[in-house]
Design a protein around this motif. Structure first.
Motif, mmCIF file in Angstrom:
data_model
loop_
_atom_site.group_PDB
_atom_site.id
_atom_site.type_symbol
_atom_site.label_atom_id
_atom_site.label_comp_id
_atom_site.label_asym_id
_atom_site.label_seq_id
_atom_site.Cartn_x
_atom_site.Cartn_y
_atom_site.Cartn_z
ATOM 1 N N LEU A 1 -2.517 9.106 7.934
ATOM 2 C CA LEU A 1 -2.148 8.600 6.623
ATOM 3 C C LEU A 1 -3.377 8.466 5.736
ATOM 4 C CD1 LEU A 1 0.336 7.826 8.385
ATOM 5 C CD2 LEU A 1 0.504 5.755 7.008
ATOM 6 N N LEU B 1 4.635 7.283 1.852
ATOM 7 C CA LEU B 1 5.071 6.084 2.556
ATOM 8 C C LEU B 1 4.615 4.842 1.806
ATOM 9 C CD1 LEU B 1 3.878 7.279 6.065
ATOM 10 C CD2 LEU B 1 6.262 7.029 5.395
ATOM 11 N N GLN C 1 1.122 11.348 3.666
ATOM 12 C CA GLN C 1 0.951 11.948 4.984
ATOM 13 C C GLN C 1 1.313 13.425 4.911
ATOM 14 O OE1 GLN C 1 3.407 10.536 8.294
ATOM 15 N NE2 GLN C 1 1.724 10.919 9.724
ATOM 16 N N GLN D 1 0.842 -1.184 0.000
ATOM 17 C CA GLN D 1 0.000 0.000 0.000
ATOM 18 C C GLN D 1 0.885 1.244 0.000
ATOM 19 O OE1 GLN D 1 -3.048 -0.549 2.965
ATOM 20 N NE2 GLN D 1 -4.278 1.169 2.260
ATOM 21 N N PHE E 1 0.852 5.329 0.804
ATOM 22 C CA PHE E 1 0.116 6.318 1.576
ATOM 23 C C PHE E 1 0.730 7.694 1.370
ATOM 24 C CE2 PHE E 1 -2.417 3.557 4.299
ATOM 25 C CZ PHE E 1 -1.692 2.378 4.332
#
Lengths: 111, 112
Positions: free
Chosen positions: A44, A89, A38, A34, A36
């Motif tokens: 997230l 991320l 932020q 996954q 993400f």
């Protein structure tokens, strides 16, 4: 134990450029991966989820690829905008569906 | 709208106190997770629960405790045994197997 490395740690680009963020992981026995985003001081936000059987996923200007056998994933951002500035991320998911996180790539898009 | 709610957004703890961070989800997800985030480090797993009344330690469980009495709720207690609790705490949930995670907006805990 899974280790995740994200390169580069920081990236600054002018608005409109296409860019690639890299993620590598040591254990290829993953269920999915996954990506993400932020923003400073925030939680997230999920961008893309790639299952281990898939090669890539696309959402708007974002495209993520996964090469499970080599332990690599890339996030491609097309036509970058100042609003894309954030930390990105990647997190492969493995045993008990736990995610392991890299330290992220901090992206700055300059108007 | 479905999502995860963490409260409070900011929390201050005195030395020797226990504090509890709240995490509630209305996504009907079975699994819930607590992560800790420190500057310059990746997120680290504290505890996780895959079903009501069951939970497992993550990588950094010492000084923390959790409960899972309801599917919707997974509170985290930071005990006085946690020597360096100042950090940003994130709660997450996940639905059916191999589905993605959803994160809350986080709680920033500061020791004063």
């Amino acid at each position: 134990k899974q280790e995740v490395t994200q390169i580069p740690a920081a990236l600054s680009v002018p608005e409109g450029e296409n860019l690639v963020l890299n993620c590598s992981f040591t254990d290829s026995a993953i269920y999915n991966l996954q990506w993400f985003r932020q923003d400073p001081g925030k939680g997230l936000t999920s961008l893309l989820l790639i299952q281990s059987s898939q090669r890539e996923q696309t959402s708007g200007r974002l495209n993520a690829s996964l090469d499970k056998s080599s332990g690599r994933s890339t996030l491609y951002i097309a036509a970058s905008q100042p609003g894309d500035s954030a930390t990105y991320l990647c997190a492969p998911g493995a045993g008990s569906y736990q995610l392991t996180f890299g330290k992220g790539t901090k992206l700055s898009v300059i108007p | 709208d479905g999502g995860i709610t963490q409260s409070p957004k900011y929390l201050f703890r005195k030395e020797g106190q226990n504090v509890t961070l709240s995490c509630e989800q209305n996504l009907n997800h079975d699994a819930m997770y607590w992560y800790r985030q420190d500057p310059g480090q990746g997120l680290r797993l504290i505890y996780y629960s895959q079903i009501v009344n069951d939970f497992q330690k993550g990588d950094i469980a010492e000084g923390y405790s959790v409960s899972r009495e309801k599917k919707e709720s997974f509170p985290l207690t930071v005990t006085s045994a946690q020597k360096n609790p100042t950090a940003f705490y994130l709660c997450a949930s996940r639905g059916i197997s191999q589905s993605g995670y959803t994160f809350g907006s986080g709680t920033r805990l500061t020791v004063v």
